[in-house]
Design an enzyme around this catalytic site. Sequence first.
Site, short mmCIF file in Angstrom:
data_model
loop_
_atom_site.label_atom_id
_atom_site.label_comp_id
_atom_site.label_asym_id
_atom_site.label_seq_id
_atom_site.Cartn_x
_atom_site.Cartn_y
_atom_site.Cartn_z
N ASP A 204 10.46 -7.73 -3.60
CA ASP A 204 9.36 -6.84 -3.22
C ASP A 204 8.07 -7.65 -3.24
OD1 ASP A 204 8.63 -7.25 -5.87
OD2 ASP A 204 8.68 -5.14 -6.43
N ASP A 206 4.25 -7.36 -5.10
CA ASP A 206 3.52 -6.62 -6.14
C ASP A 206 2.02 -6.91 -6.06
OD1 ASP A 206 6.03 -5.85 -7.82
OD2 ASP A 206 6.20 -8.03 -7.62
N ASP A 310 4.98 -2.78 -4.46
CA ASP A 310 4.49 -2.10 -5.67
C ASP A 310 2.98 -2.27 -5.74
OD1 ASP A 310 6.93 -1.20 -6.59
OD2 ASP A 310 7.27 -2.93 -7.90
#
Length: 385
Positions: A204, A206, A310
């Site tokens: 992902d 962040d 995120d």
Amino acid sequence: PKPSADPPATTVKSYACQRRTPLKHHNTFLTDALEILAENAEFNENEGRSVAFRRSASVLKALPHVVRGMDDLKNLPCLGEHSVRVIKEILEDGTSSEVESTRQSEQYQAMKALTGVFGVGVKSADRWFREGLRRPLDLIHTGQKLNLAQQAGVQYYNDLNRPVTKREAVAISHIVEKAVNAVLSGAIITLMGGFRRGKEVGHDVDFLITHLEEGAEEGLMPKVLNWLEEQGLLLYQKTTRNSYLESKDGPARPPHNLDRFERCFSIFKLEKGKEGSGTSLNTSYDSGTTEGITGTTEQPGPSWRAVRVDLVVSPFSQFAFATLGWTGSKLFERELRRWAGQEKGMSLSSHALYDSKQRYLRANSEEEIFAHLGLEYIPPSERNA
Ligand code: GTP
Ligand code: MN
Ligand code: MN
């Protein structure tokens, strides 16, 4: 003084937060094996066992040389009997029978596949496994009831299991900067997680968002999400208060601070060809597809991919703690909190540090937090524990 015959034995400190752990190390053949066992222990909800294997692996990551024989393990901390047995087997036979049978096992493979779906944790995966489900598509075929996160997880399964490149992370950074700047000027956006530690790919991207003016960041998350939504850039989002481990390892602190601290798990829609704009490099995802000049050629697949992002918003007063807490690695963070508690009687979270008398210790940088903890400063690129 005469040089001694033996080179000094490598000394390794016992907490991961006392050591430097580079991204690339010399013992992947051992750490990969130990981490399979750690992962399998997680699938069986045996946290103690999982952490023990992760700590063993992490010690080997910090060594400046390849482990060639059992002598090289002398004086190393954290190596439990089980880990030593596995390492010995690999050094002698090339493989460990326990690791290989775990890797081959139906349970490990199914749990790996099912927990690989965004939104699916060990508990759900285990229940489905016991009901005979094995693969993500089985969730659809057997008509399982899925929550919104899991629905998105199944829908974007392939994209979300394809590593996110640094280039894509940079493209997402530009989008996040644009979104934040559109709703609040002067905000500071920092890339966290694996990419801050120097990783070239991640699962992902962040981000930590703050503003020099304390309080200016309040209410920012919904505004940013609205903007992204309006631009059609969001495929999924879920915002929560950031109460990560708060009840467990954080002492009482002003509730209004907690209220302002927000995080969002999201899935972005990233246009292909948008990443890396400004350079002539054109790296593609998996199949060697190159993008033509946008709009002039028919694309074989969809023109975008899904990327897990995120987002965390922090008031400036907590920014150093949030930065330290969201840089990782997960084991490094865990070891920092363990060090704080067990060695210093302190309490560390991604909001604050309290000393053994419950006094708040202010910090404006990560360096100051390490100093409060009596630790040598370890830069992000050496936190790959
Ligand atoms: P990849 O994404 O796989 O490349 O690795 P990563 O190290 O970036 O992992 P991840 O994105 O899962 O986590 C990044 C950092 O955020 C790690 O330090 C985690 O400990 C931390 N983190 C993850 N979830 C939470 C949470 O709910 N609260 C807080 N405070 N930190 C979290
Ligand atoms: Mn990450
Ligand atoms: Mn993350």
